[in-house]
Design a protein around this motif. Structure first.
Motif, PDB file in Angstrom:
ATOM      1  N   LEU A   9       0.832  -1.197   0.000  1.00 33.23           N
ATOM      2  CA  LEU A   9       0.000   0.000   0.000  1.00 33.23           C
ATOM      3  C   LEU A   9       0.869   1.251   0.000  1.00 33.23           C
ATOM      4  O   LEU A   9       1.679   1.449   0.902  1.00 33.23           O
ATOM      5  N   MET A  11       0.922   5.097   0.493  1.00 36.75           N
ATOM      6  CA  MET A  11       0.103   6.100   1.155  1.00 36.75           C
ATOM      7  C   MET A  11       0.639   7.505   0.871  1.00 36.75           C
ATOM      8  O   MET A  11       1.787   7.679   0.472  1.00 36.75           O
ATOM      9  N   ASN A  12      -0.208   8.495   1.146  1.00 40.78           N
ATOM     10  CA  ASN A  12       0.148   9.883   0.861  1.00 40.78           C
ATOM     11  C   ASN A  12       0.461  10.634   2.153  1.00 40.78           C
ATOM     12  O   ASN A  12      -0.188  11.607   2.510  1.00 40.78           O
ATOM     13  N   ASN A  14       0.264   9.326   5.197  1.00 43.96           N
ATOM     14  CA  ASN A  14      -0.498   8.837   6.350  1.00 43.96           C
ATOM     15  C   ASN A  14      -0.298   7.337   6.596  1.00 43.96           C
ATOM     16  O   ASN A  14      -1.166   6.673   7.153  1.00 43.96           O
ATOM     17  N   ALA A  15       0.851   6.799   6.204  1.00 42.50           N
ATOM     18  CA  ALA A  15       1.116   5.368   6.399  1.00 42.50           C
ATOM     19  C   ALA A  15       1.114   4.999   7.881  1.00 42.50           C
ATOM     20  O   ALA A  15       0.567   3.962   8.257  1.00 42.50           O
ATOM     21  N   ALA A  18      -2.403   4.666   8.974  1.00 46.50           N
ATOM     22  CA  ALA A  18      -2.997   3.455   8.397  1.00 46.50           C
ATOM     23  C   ALA A  18      -2.498   2.209   9.127  1.00 46.50           C
ATOM     24  O   ALA A  18      -3.288   1.297   9.431  1.00 46.50           O
ATOM     25  N   PHE A  69       3.791  -1.400   3.485  1.00 49.60           N
ATOM     26  CA  PHE A  69       3.376  -0.006   3.343  1.00 49.60           C
ATOM     27  C   PHE A  69       4.574   0.879   3.040  1.00 49.60           C
ATOM     28  O   PHE A  69       5.691   0.583   3.452  1.00 49.60           O
ATOM     29  N   ASP A  71       5.005   5.497   2.410  1.00 49.41           N
ATOM     30  CA  ASP A  71       4.463   6.781   1.969  1.00 49.41           C
ATOM     31  C   ASP A  71       5.153   7.143   0.668  1.00 49.41           C
ATOM     32  O   ASP A  71       6.314   6.784   0.447  1.00 49.41           O
ATOM     33  N   HIS A  78      -0.123  10.996  -6.430  1.00 47.50           N
ATOM     34  CA  HIS A  78      -0.832   9.972  -5.651  1.00 47.50           C
ATOM     35  C   HIS A  78      -2.311  10.096  -5.949  1.00 47.50           C
ATOM     36  O   HIS A  78      -2.867  11.188  -5.905  1.00 47.50           O
ATOM     37  N   SER A  80      -5.867   8.396  -4.748  1.00 43.88           N
ATOM     38  CA  SER A  80      -6.520   7.492  -3.812  1.00 43.88           C
ATOM     39  C   SER A  80      -7.269   6.414  -4.583  1.00 43.88           C
ATOM     40  O   SER A  80      -7.929   6.697  -5.574  1.00 43.88           O
ATOM     41  N   GLN A  83      -3.437   3.081  -5.013  1.00 40.81           N
ATOM     42  CA  GLN A  83      -2.175   3.012  -4.289  1.00 40.81           C
ATOM     43  C   GLN A  83      -1.743   1.600  -3.934  1.00 40.81           C
ATOM     44  O   GLN A  83      -0.756   1.406  -3.261  1.00 40.81           O
TER      45      GLN A  83
END
Length: 141
Positions: A9, A11-12, A14-15, A18, A69, A71, A78, A80, A83
């Motif tokens: 995954l 992330m932008n 916010n890993a 998450a 994961f 970022d 990115h 949503s 990803q």
């Protein structure tokens, strides 16, 4: 030789959030977490201050499975919903090369298969169907 297929995954920024969320909801355990600030510095690519706390790589265990994961680097695009990539991990460098070469046919290389500080052979390729794969070779222990 072991080969694993692992959801990855992207992330932008916010890993960490998450990872905490999935930890609670899925009763997951964090196996590894490293930020961009903890990576070896590369003078050719200075690290912006806003990237230092972002996750460069993390792995959580959910039951018998894992999810990886990271970022994105600040400034990278990115979207949503798109990803998720597939990480194919093996201990065989030749197998990694064969998989990478097969997936790149009529596809697009995002990062050539190469030695990195974390893998003897790592690369990113989007196949002809638009699916992005990370090919990762682990050191045989």
């Amino acid at each position: 030789m072991a080969v694993q297929v692992i959801p990855y995954l992207m992330m932008n920024g916010n890993a960490k959030e998450a990872i905490g969320f999935y930890g609670k909801v899925l009763d997951a355990q964090v196996l590894f977490l490293q930020t961009f600030g903890e990576m070896p510095e590369n003078p050719e690519f200075p690290l912006p201050a806003e990237a230092k706390d972002r996750v460069s790589h993390a792995t959580i265990q959910v039951g018998e499975s894992v999810i990886m994961f990271s970022d994105i680097f600040p400034g990278q695009p990115h979207q949503s919903g798109s990803q998720v990539t597939i990480c194919i991990s093996t201990t065989d460098k030749d197998k990694a090369k064969n998989i990478f070469e097969g997936l790149q046919q009529n596809g697009q290389i995002r990062m050539p298969l190469q030695e990195t500080f974390f893998s003897p052979a790592y690369g990113i390729v989007t196949d002809k169907f638009g699916v992005t794969f990370q090919i990762h070779t682990e050191e045989d222990k």
